[in-house]
Design a protein around this motif. Structure first.
Motif, PDB file in Angstrom:
ATOM      1  N   VAL A   1      66.278  58.563 -26.066  1.00 50.01           N
ATOM      2  CA  VAL A   1      65.017  59.119 -26.554  1.00 50.01           C
ATOM      3  C   VAL A   1      65.114  59.312 -28.068  1.00 50.01           C
ATOM      4  N   TYR A   2      64.100  58.823 -28.787  1.00 47.39           N
ATOM      5  CA  TYR A   2      64.027  59.011 -30.239  1.00 47.39           C
ATOM      6  C   TYR A   2      62.683  59.659 -30.556  1.00 47.39           C
ATOM      7  N   VAL A   3      62.731  60.908 -30.983  1.00 52.87           N
ATOM      8  CA  VAL A   3      61.515  61.645 -31.329  1.00 52.87           C
ATOM      9  C   VAL A   3      61.586  62.026 -32.801  1.00 52.87           C
ATOM     10  N   TYR A   4      60.550  61.715 -33.546  1.00 57.13           N
ATOM     11  CA  TYR A   4      60.503  62.125 -34.942  1.00 57.13           C
ATOM     12  C   TYR A   4      59.164  62.798 -35.231  1.00 57.13           C
TER      13      TYR A   4
ATOM     14  N   HIS B   1      53.206  66.196 -36.057  1.00 50.28           N
ATOM     15  CA  HIS B   1      53.082  65.428 -34.818  1.00 50.28           C
ATOM     16  C   HIS B   1      54.452  64.901 -34.382  1.00 50.28           C
ATOM     17  N   HIS B   2      54.830  65.189 -33.148  1.00 46.36           N
ATOM     18  CA  HIS B   2      56.052  64.632 -32.579  1.00 46.36           C
ATOM     19  C   HIS B   2      55.715  63.289 -31.935  1.00 46.36           C
TER      20      HIS B   2
ATOM     21  N   ALA C   1      52.724  63.578 -26.887  1.00 42.07           N
ATOM     22  CA  ALA C   1      53.962  64.368 -26.884  1.00 42.07           C
ATOM     23  C   ALA C   1      53.677  65.844 -26.649  1.00 42.07           C
ATOM     24  N   ARG C   2      52.625  66.359 -27.262  1.00 40.83           N
ATOM     25  CA  ARG C   2      52.274  67.775 -27.086  1.00 40.83           C
ATOM     26  C   ARG C   2      51.917  68.053 -25.630  1.00 40.83           C
TER      27      ARG C   2
ATOM     28  N   ILE D   1      63.534  68.281 -30.118  1.00 44.78           N
ATOM     29  CA  ILE D   1      64.781  68.761 -29.509  1.00 44.78           C
ATOM     30  C   ILE D   1      65.319  67.766 -28.486  1.00 44.78           C
ATOM     31  N   TYR D   2      64.470  66.850 -28.033  1.00 43.38           N
ATOM     32  CA  TYR D   2      64.906  65.880 -27.029  1.00 43.38           C
ATOM     33  C   TYR D   2      65.443  64.590 -27.643  1.00 43.38           C
TER      34      TYR D   2
END
Length: 205
Positions: free
Chosen positions: A78-81, A87-88, A138-139, A146-147
């Motif tokens: 998982v790549y979250v920025y 905005h995630h 994502a929200r 954090i993921y």
């Protein structure tokens, strides 16, 4: 009748063609089980990012920083920025470790947990914007930075296949959204949508 959903395994993500994976993710179901809250939705919009040769990719030219390290991870990472400081954006890492391919999940058609999605997003009523666009998605799904660095093989965030398939004429490839800085790469047909689906973001195609 749809099949009993099966969680996608590493083999699905461990492929060379990131465009094909982005296309194949349409119709799959993104599931989160966070703090005992189950939410899910069918993927109706994706974007492929082709690593070091793609000017729109965070890894273009082999750029490697603390922020982008997880995009170089194992397939299924998982790549979250965070975009615009608020905005995630949830991405799925594909191909082999150290080959930074990724697919941005841009829109879902909700299946389970709409009431919880409303609580997370602060929306009074469920409309198409609840999971339309990667920030809203994502929200609504409870996904934050954090993921990043976790993987899609746990029971907290995963993608499953219930056998549903869109026909070829239901899928459209377009240029990506919001990557004008990528010059000619901004015109590449790396965004995949389900035509006519009201949850798809951007202008109508």
């Amino acid at each position: 009748m749809p099949d009993k959903p099966k969680k996608l395994d590493r083999v699905f993500y461990d492929r060379r063609n990131v465009k094909q994976i982005a296309r194949d993710l349409l119709g799959k179901i993104l599931v989160t089980q966070i703090n005992d809250v189950l939410t899910s939705g069918r993927i109706v919009e994706t974007e492929a990012y082709n690593g070091v040769v793609d000017r729109a990719s965070h890894a273009y030219g082999g750029r490697r920083t603390n922020r982008t390290e997880h995009i170089f991870g194992d397939p299924g990472t998982v790549y979250v920025y965070i975009c615009y400081g608020m905005h995630h954006l949830f991405n799925v890492v594909t191909n082999k470790k150290d080959i930074p391919h990724a697919v941005l999940i841009r829109a879902l058609e909700p299946i389970h947990g709409v009431e919880d999605m409303l609580l997370r997003t602060g929306k009074p009523l469920a409309d198409y914007t609840i999971t339309k666009g990667p920030g809203n998605l994502a929200r609504a799904m409870g996904i934050s930075r954090i993921y990043t660095g976790t993987n899609l093989f746990s029971n907290e965030i995963f993608i499953q296949d219930d056998g549903m398939r869109y026909e070829k004429d239901q899928i459209l490839a377009t240029k990506r959204i919001g990557v004008d800085y990528a010059r000619e790469d901004a015109e590449l047909p790396y965004r995949f949508i389900v035509k006519g689906n009201p949850y798809v973001s951007g202008k109508k195609s």
